[in-house]
Scaffold this motif. Structure first.
Motif, PDB file in Angstrom:
ATOM      1  N   ALA A  29      18.050 115.218 -15.467  1.00 30.33           N
ATOM      2  CA  ALA A  29      19.510 115.253 -15.340  1.00 30.33           C
ATOM      3  C   ALA A  29      20.036 113.949 -15.924  1.00 30.33           C
ATOM      4  CB  ALA A  29      19.925 115.402 -13.886  1.00 30.33           C
ATOM      5  N   THR A  30      21.205 114.050 -16.537  1.00 33.83           N
ATOM      6  CA  THR A  30      21.843 112.879 -17.139  1.00 33.83           C
ATOM      7  C   THR A  30      23.231 112.720 -16.543  1.00 33.83           C
ATOM      8  OG1 THR A  30      20.599 113.198 -19.184  1.00 33.83           O
ATOM      9  CG2 THR A  30      22.566 111.818 -19.326  1.00 33.83           C
ATOM     10  N   SER A  31      23.581 111.498 -16.246  1.00 28.55           N
ATOM     11  CA  SER A  31      24.906 111.213 -15.692  1.00 28.55           C
ATOM     12  C   SER A  31      25.983 111.633 -16.683  1.00 28.55           C
ATOM     13  CB  SER A  31      25.043 109.723 -15.361  1.00 28.55           C
ATOM     14  OG  SER A  31      24.884 108.945 -16.525  1.00 28.55           O
ATOM     15  N   SER A  32      27.185 111.857 -16.173  1.00 30.14           N
ATOM     16  CA  SER A  32      28.275 112.341 -17.021  1.00 30.14           C
ATOM     17  C   SER A  32      28.618 111.369 -18.156  1.00 30.14           C
ATOM     18  CB  SER A  32      29.516 112.629 -16.179  1.00 30.14           C
ATOM     19  OG  SER A  32      29.930 111.454 -15.500  1.00 30.14           O
ATOM     20  N   ALA A  42       8.392 118.711  -9.056  1.00 26.42           N
ATOM     21  CA  ALA A  42       8.709 119.811  -8.138  1.00 26.42           C
ATOM     22  C   ALA A  42       9.010 119.340  -6.720  1.00 26.42           C
ATOM     23  CB  ALA A  42       7.562 120.821  -8.107  1.00 26.42           C
ATOM     24  N   THR A  43       8.529 118.168  -6.362  1.00 27.07           N
ATOM     25  CA  THR A  43       8.788 117.640  -5.020  1.00 27.07           C
ATOM     26  C   THR A  43      10.069 116.822  -4.961  1.00 27.07           C
ATOM     27  OG1 THR A  43       7.555 115.577  -5.318  1.00 27.07           O
ATOM     28  CG2 THR A  43       6.293 117.509  -4.564  1.00 27.07           C
ATOM     29  N   GLY A  44      10.686 116.632  -6.116  1.00 24.43           N
ATOM     30  CA  GLY A  44      11.889 115.810  -6.182  1.00 24.43           C
ATOM     31  C   GLY A  44      11.581 114.338  -6.389  1.00 24.43           C
ATOM     32  N   ALA A  45      10.304 114.023  -6.587  1.00 23.03           N
ATOM     33  CA  ALA A  45       9.915 112.628  -6.805  1.00 23.03           C
ATOM     34  C   ALA A  45      10.323 112.187  -8.205  1.00 23.03           C
ATOM     35  CB  ALA A  45       8.404 112.456  -6.631  1.00 23.03           C
ATOM     36  N   VAL A  68      21.031 107.125  -8.045  1.00 22.23           N
ATOM     37  CA  VAL A  68      20.762 108.005  -6.900  1.00 22.23           C
ATOM     38  C   VAL A  68      21.401 109.371  -7.106  1.00 22.23           C
ATOM     39  CG1 VAL A  68      21.205 108.336  -4.433  1.00 22.23           C
ATOM     40  CG2 VAL A  68      20.415 106.109  -5.273  1.00 22.23           C
ATOM     41  N   THR A  69      22.643 109.394  -7.552  1.00 18.92           N
ATOM     42  CA  THR A  69      23.350 110.661  -7.770  1.00 18.92           C
ATOM     43  C   THR A  69      22.657 111.499  -8.839  1.00 18.92           C
ATOM     44  OG1 THR A  69      25.447 109.671  -7.100  1.00 18.92           O
ATOM     45  CG2 THR A  69      25.570 111.671  -8.432  1.00 18.92           C
ATOM     46  N   THR A  70      22.268 110.872  -9.917  1.00 17.64           N
ATOM     47  CA  THR A  70      21.623 111.589 -11.013  1.00 17.64           C
ATOM     48  C   THR A  70      20.249 112.105 -10.596  1.00 17.64           C
ATOM     49  OG1 THR A  70      22.843 110.214 -12.587  1.00 17.64           O
ATOM     50  CG2 THR A  70      20.950 111.434 -13.444  1.00 17.64           C
ATOM     51  N   ALA A  71      19.491 111.288  -9.897  1.00 14.89           N
ATOM     52  CA  ALA A  71      18.177 111.725  -9.413  1.00 14.89           C
ATOM     53  C   ALA A  71      18.319 112.864  -8.404  1.00 14.89           C
ATOM     54  CB  ALA A  71      17.421 110.554  -8.797  1.00 14.89           C
ATOM     55  N   ALA A  72      19.334 112.793  -7.558  1.00 13.39           N
ATOM     56  CA  ALA A  72      19.565 113.857  -6.577  1.00 13.39           C
ATOM     57  C   ALA A  72      19.929 115.168  -7.272  1.00 13.39           C
ATOM     58  CB  ALA A  72      20.665 113.444  -5.601  1.00 13.39           C
ATOM     59  N   LEU A  73      20.715 115.092  -8.318  1.00 17.20           N
ATOM     60  CA  LEU A  73      21.060 116.291  -9.082  1.00 17.20           C
ATOM     61  C   LEU A  73      19.809 116.911  -9.698  1.00 17.20           C
ATOM     62  CD1 LEU A  73      23.111 118.234 -10.333  1.00 17.20           C
ATOM     63  CD2 LEU A  73      23.415 116.577 -12.184  1.00 17.20           C
ATOM     64  N   ALA A  74      18.960 116.082 -10.284  1.00 17.55           N
ATOM     65  CA  ALA A  74      17.712 116.580 -10.859  1.00 17.55           C
ATOM     66  C   ALA A  74      16.841 117.212  -9.771  1.00 17.55           C
ATOM     67  CB  ALA A  74      16.965 115.449 -11.560  1.00 17.55           C
ATOM     68  N   ALA A  75      16.787 116.584  -8.605  1.00 16.81           N
ATOM     69  CA  ALA A  75      15.983 117.124  -7.501  1.00 16.81           C
ATOM     70  C   ALA A  75      16.526 118.476  -7.045  1.00 16.81           C
ATOM     71  CB  ALA A  75      15.948 116.138  -6.339  1.00 16.81           C
ATOM     72  N   GLN A  76      17.838 118.614  -6.956  1.00 18.24           N
ATOM     73  CA  GLN A  76      18.423 119.904  -6.575  1.00 18.24           C
ATOM     74  C   GLN A  76      18.028 120.997  -7.559  1.00 18.24           C
ATOM     75  OE1 GLN A  76      22.612 119.043  -6.410  1.00 18.24           O
ATOM     76  NE2 GLN A  76      22.552 118.416  -4.272  1.00 18.24           N
ATOM     77  N   LYS A  77      18.055 120.670  -8.838  1.00 19.40           N
ATOM     78  CA  LYS A  77      17.667 121.645  -9.856  1.00 19.40           C
ATOM     79  C   LYS A  77      16.177 121.970  -9.757  1.00 19.40           C
ATOM     80  CE  LYS A  77      21.288 120.419 -13.150  1.00 19.40           C
ATOM     81  NZ  LYS A  77      21.593 119.914 -14.515  1.00 19.40           N
ATOM     82  N   TYR A  79      14.370 121.848  -6.985  1.00 16.83           N
ATOM     83  CA  TYR A  79      14.191 122.672  -5.785  1.00 16.83           C
ATOM     84  C   TYR A  79      14.593 124.120  -6.053  1.00 16.83           C
ATOM     85  CZ  TYR A  79      13.768 118.173  -3.350  1.00 16.83           C
ATOM     86  OH  TYR A  79      13.394 116.927  -2.948  1.00 16.83           O
ATOM     87  N   ALA A  80      15.614 124.311  -6.874  1.00 19.56           N
ATOM     88  CA  ALA A  80      16.026 125.671  -7.231  1.00 19.56           C
ATOM     89  C   ALA A  80      14.922 126.360  -8.035  1.00 19.56           C
ATOM     90  CB  ALA A  80      17.327 125.647  -8.017  1.00 19.56           C
ATOM     91  N   LYS A  81      14.285 125.617  -8.916  1.00 16.14           N
ATOM     92  CA  LYS A  81      13.169 126.190  -9.673  1.00 16.14           C
ATOM     93  C   LYS A  81      11.993 126.508  -8.755  1.00 16.14           C
ATOM     94  CE  LYS A  81      13.972 124.462 -14.314  1.00 16.14           C
ATOM     95  NZ  LYS A  81      13.333 123.918 -15.507  1.00 16.14           N
ATOM     96  N   VAL A  82      11.702 125.613  -7.825  1.00 18.66           N
ATOM     97  CA  VAL A  82      10.622 125.856  -6.868  1.00 18.66           C
ATOM     98  C   VAL A  82      10.921 127.117  -6.060  1.00 18.66           C
ATOM     99  CG1 VAL A  82       9.503 124.994  -4.762  1.00 18.66           C
ATOM    100  CG2 VAL A  82       9.855 123.465  -6.706  1.00 18.66           C
ATOM    101  N   ALA A  83      12.153 127.265  -5.628  1.00 24.84           N
ATOM    102  CA  ALA A  83      12.544 128.440  -4.850  1.00 24.84           C
ATOM    103  C   ALA A  83      12.354 129.721  -5.665  1.00 24.84           C
ATOM    104  CB  ALA A  83      13.986 128.323  -4.377  1.00 24.84           C
ATOM    105  N   ALA A  84      12.727 129.695  -6.933  1.00 26.01           N
ATOM    106  CA  ALA A  84      12.581 130.875  -7.793  1.00 26.01           C
ATOM    107  C   ALA A  84      11.104 131.222  -8.003  1.00 26.01           C
ATOM    108  CB  ALA A  84      13.276 130.645  -9.132  1.00 26.01           C
ATOM    109  N   VAL A  85      10.286 130.222  -8.264  1.00 20.81           N
ATOM    110  CA  VAL A  85       8.851 130.451  -8.457  1.00 20.81           C
ATOM    111  C   VAL A  85       8.225 130.961  -7.164  1.00 20.81           C
ATOM    112  CG1 VAL A  85       6.646 129.259  -8.874  1.00 20.81           C
ATOM    113  CG2 VAL A  85       8.608 128.817 -10.357  1.00 20.81           C
ATOM    114  N   THR A  86       8.647 130.410  -6.038  1.00 20.71           N
ATOM    115  CA  THR A  86       8.118 130.835  -4.740  1.00 20.71           C
ATOM    116  C   THR A  86       8.521 132.269  -4.431  1.00 20.71           C
ATOM    117  OG1 THR A  86       8.155 128.561  -3.936  1.00 20.71           O
ATOM    118  CG2 THR A  86       8.052 130.292  -2.273  1.00 20.71           C
TER     119      THR A  86
END
Length: 104
Positions: A29-32, A42-45, A68-77, A79-86
């Protein structure tokens, strides 16, 4: 017996495929303003952080917030991929578990 072994092998292959897909998840993810790019697994690390020229001009507090905001956005994305694969795995593995060898 051969059918039972084949079924068990398909289940094991499904588990391995699931693990491989999870391991392959990587999201950036890249900041605006384009000054901060964060990559997570996949763990958000956080696995990579890039700061463009001019990022230090934000000041320590704003830069920290943006990281922090940019890393959190990447982690949310991620987690969404992990959820889809799961979800995909649960559906296919459930089908494998439900399939009974002939004679059961």
């Amino acid at each position: 017996m051969d059918e039972l072994e084949a079924r068990a092998q398909r289940q094991l292959d499904g588990l391995r495929d699931f693990e491989e897909k999870l391991r392959a998840i990587s999201v950036r993810a890249t900041s605006s303003d384009g000054l901060v790019t964060a990559e997570v697994d996949a763990t958000g690390a956080l696995v990579d952080l890039r700061l463009e020229h001019g990022a230090n001009e934000l000041g320590a507090g704003r830069l920290a917030d943006q990281i922090v905001t940019t890393a959190a956005l990447a982690a949310q994305k991620a987690y969404a991929k992990v959820a889809a694969v799961t979800e995909e795995f649960n559906e296919s593995f459930g089908d494998l578990l439900a399939a009974r060898p002939a004679g059961d």
